[in-house]
Design a protein around this motif. Structure first.
Motif, PDB file in Angstrom:
ATOM      1  N   SER A  90       0.857  -1.193   0.000  1.00 14.40           N
ATOM      2  CA  SER A  90       0.000   0.000   0.000  1.00 14.40           C
ATOM      3  C   SER A  90       0.888   1.236   0.000  1.00 14.40           C
ATOM      4  O   SER A  90       2.094   1.153   0.292  1.00 14.40           O
ATOM      5  CB  SER A  90      -0.911   0.025   1.233  1.00 14.40           C
ATOM      6  N   GLY A  91       0.283   2.364  -0.292  1.00 15.97           N
ATOM      7  CA  GLY A  91       1.018   3.623  -0.179  1.00 15.97           C
ATOM      8  C   GLY A  91       1.475   3.834   1.255  1.00 15.97           C
ATOM      9  O   GLY A  91       2.602   4.285   1.503  1.00 15.97           O
ATOM     10  N   MET A  92       0.624   3.503   2.220  1.00 14.92           N
ATOM     11  CA  MET A  92       1.002   3.666   3.626  1.00 14.92           C
ATOM     12  C   MET A  92       2.142   2.719   4.003  1.00 14.92           C
ATOM     13  O   MET A  92       2.984   3.062   4.833  1.00 14.92           O
ATOM     14  CB  MET A  92      -0.207   3.450   4.549  1.00 14.92           C
ATOM     15  N   ILE A  95       5.114   4.594   2.863  1.00 19.65           N
ATOM     16  CA  ILE A  95       5.392   5.763   3.708  1.00 19.65           C
ATOM     17  C   ILE A  95       5.995   5.329   5.039  1.00 19.65           C
ATOM     18  O   ILE A  95       7.045   5.832   5.467  1.00 19.65           O
ATOM     19  CB  ILE A  95       4.096   6.591   3.926  1.00 19.65           C
ATOM     20  N   TYR A 116      -1.307  14.073   3.128  1.00 22.18           N
ATOM     21  CA  TYR A 116      -2.329  13.013   3.054  1.00 22.18           C
ATOM     22  C   TYR A 116      -2.781  12.589   4.463  1.00 22.18           C
ATOM     23  O   TYR A 116      -1.957  12.355   5.346  1.00 22.18           O
ATOM     24  CB  TYR A 116      -1.749  11.820   2.284  1.00 22.18           C
ATOM     25  N   GLU A 158       4.660  17.031  -0.235  1.00 18.82           N
ATOM     26  CA  GLU A 158       3.573  16.520  -1.091  1.00 18.82           C
ATOM     27  C   GLU A 158       3.100  17.731  -1.879  1.00 18.82           C
ATOM     28  O   GLU A 158       2.512  18.643  -1.316  1.00 18.82           O
ATOM     29  CB  GLU A 158       2.455  15.942  -0.213  1.00 18.82           C
ATOM     30  N   ASP A 187       5.664  12.731  -1.701  1.00 19.94           N
ATOM     31  CA  ASP A 187       4.526  11.942  -2.165  1.00 19.94           C
ATOM     32  C   ASP A 187       4.113  12.526  -3.524  1.00 19.94           C
ATOM     33  O   ASP A 187       3.636  13.650  -3.610  1.00 19.94           O
ATOM     34  CB  ASP A 187       3.388  12.051  -1.135  1.00 19.94           C
ATOM     35  N   SER A 189       1.976  11.048  -5.726  1.00 23.23           N
ATOM     36  CA  SER A 189       0.820  10.286  -6.241  1.00 23.23           C
ATOM     37  C   SER A 189      -0.057  11.119  -7.170  1.00 23.23           C
ATOM     38  O   SER A 189      -0.540  10.619  -8.180  1.00 23.23           O
ATOM     39  CB  SER A 189      -0.055   9.785  -5.082  1.00 23.23           C
ATOM     40  N   LYS A 212      -3.731   4.618  -6.881  1.00 19.83           N
ATOM     41  CA  LYS A 212      -4.390   5.716  -7.577  1.00 19.83           C
ATOM     42  C   LYS A 212      -4.124   5.604  -9.089  1.00 19.83           C
ATOM     43  O   LYS A 212      -4.550   4.654  -9.698  1.00 19.83           O
ATOM     44  CB  LYS A 212      -3.924   7.048  -6.986  1.00 19.83           C
ATOM     45  N   VAL A 221      -4.667  -2.058  -4.247  1.00 21.82           N
ATOM     46  CA  VAL A 221      -4.051  -1.163  -3.258  1.00 21.82           C
ATOM     47  C   VAL A 221      -2.566  -1.498  -3.234  1.00 21.82           C
ATOM     48  O   VAL A 221      -2.193  -2.658  -3.028  1.00 21.82           O
ATOM     49  CB  VAL A 221      -4.687  -1.338  -1.861  1.00 21.82           C
ATOM     50  N   ALA A 222      -1.717  -0.494  -3.492  1.00 17.30           N
ATOM     51  CA  ALA A 222      -0.277  -0.740  -3.584  1.00 17.30           C
ATOM     52  C   ALA A 222       0.490   0.562  -3.421  1.00 17.30           C
ATOM     53  O   ALA A 222      -0.080   1.649  -3.520  1.00 17.30           O
ATOM     54  CB  ALA A 222       0.070  -1.363  -4.935  1.00 17.30           C
TER      55      ALA A 222
END
Ligand SMILES: *Cc1c(COP(=O)(O)O)cnc(C)c1O
Length: 394
Positions: A90-92, A95, A116, A158, A187, A189, A212, A221-222
């Motif tokens: 996931s993005g998280m 992060i 975010y 971001e 970030d 995205s 996204k 989700v990645a």
């Protein structure tokens, strides 16, 4: 600085060459196979010992390397002009593993306002118990950001930001971060590698929620990070295998498929968003449109284009709940970057988790609406908004 139009053509041309699967397998598939395997065996003791000694990098176990995931990582590294990339579940995942790889007790992180929402919650919930402090600054105020940098360990950017789409002057900010030897993370995205190339503007590590635009079909989700071989190796060494947020081969395969249409999709999201933003700006019940196209901040200079996500503020005459409930083509939901148009009323999300809410912390008004312009017919999208505004006007 090179003219953005020329930069944009160069970046798009590269993305278009990455559409094909260039690995040769004995059956020459046009689409890469999915290596749905948890482990990879060795033909001999020597081969196994060599792999464990790190003398030859090859897949051992899919919590580390997996060939389908590596195909996705290689494409992202190429798109971001990076030496290496690492994918996450996931993005998280990207992060948290990146922050925890470089920050430890006693360190301070400088982070921009309107970051975010779940990155903000991660910073607020998980970092203080570890002795890591986070200081939030107005990213659009370049002198203010630079003034906060001295003595910090990390800089978290971001641009444009979530929800309000404020910009940061990457060139000036990263020049100061380098002078103070502060590692910078961004970030990216919103822009994707096609519309912003942060590593070329002095950022050290670029990260994405691949859920996204990179995936682009709202089915995955990645996350992914890209940067120098040394920095990605540090993440691989310090956190990635132990936090365990690895990407699955099937989702990596979906992402590789999504990337094939990224240039086409981004051009279309851009034009759809610009049409809607322009009409919203001329609508009597819209007080303000928050889209980077209208900004004259120096941070505009690093954008090679605009994606389809932006916000607007409706006048007090508009009942937000009635507006949201009247939409038929736009669907109400979090996330963005897929084929479909979506909207998020800030008034609903402002009610989330009292106490740790990035939108109340950074100040987002109740009358703010975020929309993602999808790939549907643009006239359908506009009439949906126009009718909903009309029926919600008090
Ligand atoms: C969605 C999002 C993330 C988090 O990504 P996940 O894949 O949902 O974990 C990070 N940054 C931004 C800007 C996002 O919109």
């Amino acid at each position: 600085m090179i003219a953005p139009d020329r930069d944009r053509a160069v970046v798009f041309a590269k993305a278009e060459t990455l559409l094909t699967h260039d690995d040769r397998f004995d059956r020459d598939p046009v689409v890469p196979p999915i290596y749905q395997s948890s482990l990879f065996t060795f033909a001999s003791f020597e081969e196994m010992a060599e792999a464990f000694a790190g003398e030859r990098r090859r897949p051992i176990y899919s919590r580390g390397d997996n060939p389908t995931v590596q195909e996705f990582e290689a494409k992202i590294a190429a798109l971001e002009d990076a030496k290496a990339a690492r994918a996450f579940s996931s993005g998280m995942g990207a992060i948290s593993a990146t922050i925890l790889a470089f920050a430890s007790s006693g360190d301070r992180i400088v982070c921009v306002n309107h970051v975010y929402g779940d990155a903000f919650r991660f910073f607020e919930k998980m970092l203080p118990p570890l002795g890591i402090a986070v200081e939030y600054v107005d990213g659009s105020n370049t002198d203010g950001v630079i003034a906060a940098l001295k003595g910090a360990k990390l800089l978290y950017l971001e641009t444009p930001t979530s929800m309000v789409f404020d910009l940061q002057d990457l060139a000036r900010i990263t020049a100061a971060a380098r002078e103070y030897k502060i590692l910078s993370i961004i970030d990216n995205s919103w822009a994707t590698p096609l519309f912003q190339q942060p590593l070329r503007h002095g950022v050290d590590i670029v990260l994405h929620s691949a859920s996204k635009y990179l995936g682009g079909h709202s089915d995955t989700v990645a996350g992914v990070i890209a940067g120098s071989a040394e920095l990605i190796a540090e993440v691989n060494d310090r956190t990635y295998p132990y936090l365990g947020a690895k990407l699955s081969p099937f989702e990596a395969w979906l992402l590789v498929r999504g990337l094939r249409t990224l240039p086409l999709r981004m051009k279309h999201h851009e034009s759809q968003g610009l049409v809607l933003a322009d009409r919203l700006r001329r609508h009597g019940d819209v007080a303000r449109v928050m889209h980077p196209v209208y900004s004259n901040h120096p941070g505009r200079a690093t954008l090679l284009g605009f994606s389809g996500l932006f916000s607007f503020e409706v006048t007090e005459r508009i009942n937000i709940a009635a507006f949201a409930n009247s939409l038929r083509v736009f669907r109400m939901g979090v996330s963005w970057g897929g084929h479909e148009s979506l909207m998020v009323p800030a008034a609903a999300t402002l009610r989330q988790t009292p106490g740790i809410n990035s939108m109340s912390q950074f100040g987002v008004s109740n009358q703010t609406v975020r929309i993602h312009a999808g790939l549907e017919n643009v006239e359908d999208l506009w009439s949906d908004i126009d009718i909903a505004l009309h029926s919600a006007a008090g």
